[in-house]
Every structure is written in structure tokens, then in C-alpha cells.
Write an enzyme that holds these catalytic residues in place. Structure first.
Site, PDB file in Angstrom:
ATOM      1  N   ASP A   9       5.245 -10.977  -1.353  1.00 49.94           N
ATOM      2  CA  ASP A   9       5.828 -10.070  -0.714  1.00 49.94           C
ATOM      3  C   ASP A   9       5.540 -10.672   0.908  1.00 49.94           C
ATOM      4  O   ASP A   9       5.306 -11.590   1.050  1.00 49.94           O
ATOM      5  CB  ASP A   9       4.804  -8.733  -0.519  1.00 49.94           C
ATOM      6  CG  ASP A   9       5.307  -7.617   0.341  1.00 49.94           C
ATOM      7  OD1 ASP A   9       6.411  -7.533   0.755  1.00 49.94           O
ATOM      8  OD2 ASP A   9       4.298  -7.196   1.057  1.00 49.94           O
ATOM      9  N   ASP A  11       5.763  -8.628   4.393  1.00 48.36           N
ATOM     10  CA  ASP A  11       5.022  -7.945   5.496  1.00 48.36           C
ATOM     11  C   ASP A  11       3.596  -7.472   4.945  1.00 48.36           C
ATOM     12  O   ASP A  11       3.425  -7.093   3.746  1.00 48.36           O
ATOM     13  CB  ASP A  11       5.613  -6.429   5.652  1.00 48.36           C
ATOM     14  CG  ASP A  11       6.856  -6.701   6.301  1.00 48.36           C
ATOM     15  OD1 ASP A  11       7.116  -7.666   7.272  1.00 48.36           O
ATOM     16  OD2 ASP A  11       8.112  -6.204   6.289  1.00 48.36           O
ATOM     17  N   ASP A  95      10.986  -6.037   1.338  1.00 47.95           N
ATOM     18  CA  ASP A  95      11.853  -4.751   1.880  1.00 47.95           C
ATOM     19  C   ASP A  95      12.043  -4.860   3.312  1.00 47.95           C
ATOM     20  O   ASP A  95      12.294  -4.064   3.891  1.00 47.95           O
ATOM     21  CB  ASP A  95      11.268  -3.521   1.468  1.00 47.95           C
ATOM     22  CG  ASP A  95      12.054  -2.333   1.415  1.00 47.95           C
ATOM     23  OD1 ASP A  95      13.342  -2.484   1.673  1.00 47.95           O
ATOM     24  OD2 ASP A  95      11.788  -1.196   1.722  1.00 47.95           O
ATOM     25  N   ASP A 178       0.981  -6.039  -1.238  1.00 44.27           N
ATOM     26  CA  ASP A 178       0.034  -5.161  -0.517  1.00 44.27           C
ATOM     27  C   ASP A 178       0.403  -3.535  -0.906  1.00 44.27           C
ATOM     28  O   ASP A 178      -0.411  -2.881  -1.075  1.00 44.27           O
ATOM     29  CB  ASP A 178      -0.334  -5.353   0.798  1.00 44.27           C
ATOM     30  CG  ASP A 178       1.072  -5.101   1.598  1.00 44.27           C
ATOM     31  OD1 ASP A 178       1.269  -4.048   2.190  1.00 44.27           O
ATOM     32  OD2 ASP A 178       2.069  -5.670   1.599  1.00 44.27           O
TER      33      ASP A 178
END
Length: 269
Positions: A9, A11, A95, A178
Site C-alpha cells: 500500500d 499512504d 487508492d 494499513d
């Protein structure tokens, strides 16, 4: 280490902050963001925020300059470079969006470490404005996942990545994340894979609430320093096991192979 695929991921995993929040706060549009947040999906809202930032006289270059101020933990920088140098296949499922991720990674000398970045597209429209569009066109059809946001199902992307790399032989995956949406790709991992959730973050809480749904080995982490330590240890573990398996293949019949290695971990990574 060509048999190891690391999927990150972005962020609050590779970077400590949320890149959307960083830009929103950096250009002083937090109040408008908060006001509109209940009205739009996040991806659509960020496109609206970027347009607002540019309507106030800021250019794409100004947005890039803001993003280049995003810090990265030095331990994360070093472990990504080491994993790439060792032959691991590094990918991102995020995302965020292409412009934000590529700008930040390039600034820290990490862009070339990743073979693929799966995220929301960004482009410059006919009026020269930076725009952000959804990875999945949810207005025309739904991806059908009730865990992920409407614009992106990370689990579907993970399945595509798994299928694309399986043609070259068996792969072992390590997934790091996360957020709530990182639970979905975690469900796609097998018993020989590893899931690295950030402790006390949404994905960790989902795992704790649904432990039997996860088949992968779980190794939590708290911060950049611990992420680097845990990831290094896991890559070393896979390396030792794979090297040991190769040696056993050459020495004894298949039915006599050990499934795990008793050799202690070392600092080969």
C-alpha cells in the site's frame, strides 16, 4: 529472490502521512474538503479538491513541489532499495493516484524499484489542469466488493497480479498495508505468503476481528523502523527456505523433502 513479490500500500505504509491529506492541508482547502466529504466518494472528492487548488492559481508544478516535501522514513527507503537490488519484484496497490505516487517516489529515488503501480489514473485535461479519475468506473458498473471503496477493489487487483506472475513459476507474496481496503488483498494470500498489517490501524483491527479468514502468516509492524526490520527478516526467511529446498531437491527423493528449514536466519538481505 525472483520468487518473492512484495506488494505495498502507499499512504501510511510507504509514506507516514496520507498524500491526499498532505495536499489538501498544504494548499489550505481542508475546510472545503471536510464540508464536501459526506457528499462524494473520496476519489471523486480529490479530483474536486485538485481543481479547487488550481482554480486558486496553483499549477501542476506547484502541486508537485508540495508532494516533494513528503518525508519518507530512511529505513523504508533502504529496505525498498535492498529488496529491489536482491531481485524481489516490488509492486504497489494504492487508492492514491499516479501523479502523487510517482512524484513522491521519484523524489526519493525509488520509482525505478517498482515494476508496477496500481492506482487511480491522473491526467492533464484540455485546459491544462491536473485531473484524477477512478481506477474502476463505478458509475457504469460495480466491482461487487463490499470491503473496498467503489473506485477500487484491491482484492481484484491482487488476484490479477497473482495470475500475471504465476506463469513464471511459484511465487511467495508479502503484502503490506494499513487501511480497511488492505484486508481484501490479504484474503487472497495463501499459507506460504505473509501479511504485514500496521498495528492499531483499520486492517489490523479487521484481522483481529476475523482471524480465521486469513490464511497467510501475519507479522504486524508499528512504524517505519519496524516495517524495515520485519520485512528484511521475512525476505531472509524466504531466501533461506528456498535455498534449502533447492539443496534438498538435489540430494534426496521428493518424498523425503523437509517442508521447513532449521537453519537460523542471518543478515544476507
Amino acid at each position: 529472490m525472483a520468487g518473492v513479490v512484495l506488494v505495498f500500500d502507499f499512504d501510511k505504509t510507504i509514506i507516514e502521512c496520507d498524500s491526499d491529506d498532505w495536499v489538501v492541508e498544504g494548499f489550505g482547502v481542508s475546510e472545503l474538503f471536510t464540508q464536501l466529504r459526506p457528499t462524494f466518494p473520496l476519489n471523486t472528492l480529490m479530483d474536486r479538491m485538485i481543481m479547487e487548488v488550481q482554480s486558486r492559481g496553483n499549477s501542476t508544478a506547484d502541486i508537485a513541489a508540495c508532494l516533494r516535501r513528503v518525508p519518507l522514513h530512511p529505513r523504508i527507503v533502504s529496505v525498498i532499495k535492498a529488496a529491489h537490488a536482491s531481485g524481489c519484484d516490488l509492486r504497489i496497490i494504492s487508492d492514491a493516484n499516479v501523479f502523487f505516487i510517482e512524484t513522491i517516489l521519484k523524489n526519493h529515488g525509488l520509482l525505478d524499484c517498482f515494476s508496477e503501480i496500481n492506482t487511480n489514473p491522473s491526467y492533464v485535461d484540455g485546459e491544462g489542469r491536473l485531473r484524477i479519475s477512478p481506477y474502476h468506473d463505478f458509475e457504469s458498473s460495480s466491482h461487487g466488493c463490499n470491503i473496498c471503496p467503489p473506485n477500487m477493489c484491491k482484492g481484484l487487483i491482487m488476484e490479477r497480479v497473482q495470475a500475471s506472475v504465476s506463469a513464471t513459476g511459484k511465487k511467495r507474496f508479502i503484502y503490506l498495508g494499513d487501511g480497511t481496503a488492505d484486508f481484501c488483498p490479504g484474503l487472497k494470500l495463501g499459507e506460504d505468503d505473509f501479511l504485514m498489517p500496521r498495528k492499531n490501524f483499520p486492517v489490523w483491527e479487521l484481522i483481529c476481528s476475523n482471524p480465521k479468514l486469513i490464511r497467510a502468516n501475519i507479522h504486524e509492524w508499528n512504524d517505519g523502523e519496524e516495517l524495515g526490520d520485519v520485512l528484511s527478516r521475512l525476505v531472509n526467511k524466504i531466501s533461506i527456505e528456498e535455498n534449502y529446498a533447492v539443496g534438498v531437491d538435489q540430494m534426496v527423493p521428493v518424498h523425503c523433502k523437509f517442508k521447513t528449514s532449521s537453519v537460523p536466519a542471518h543478515a544476507a538481505f
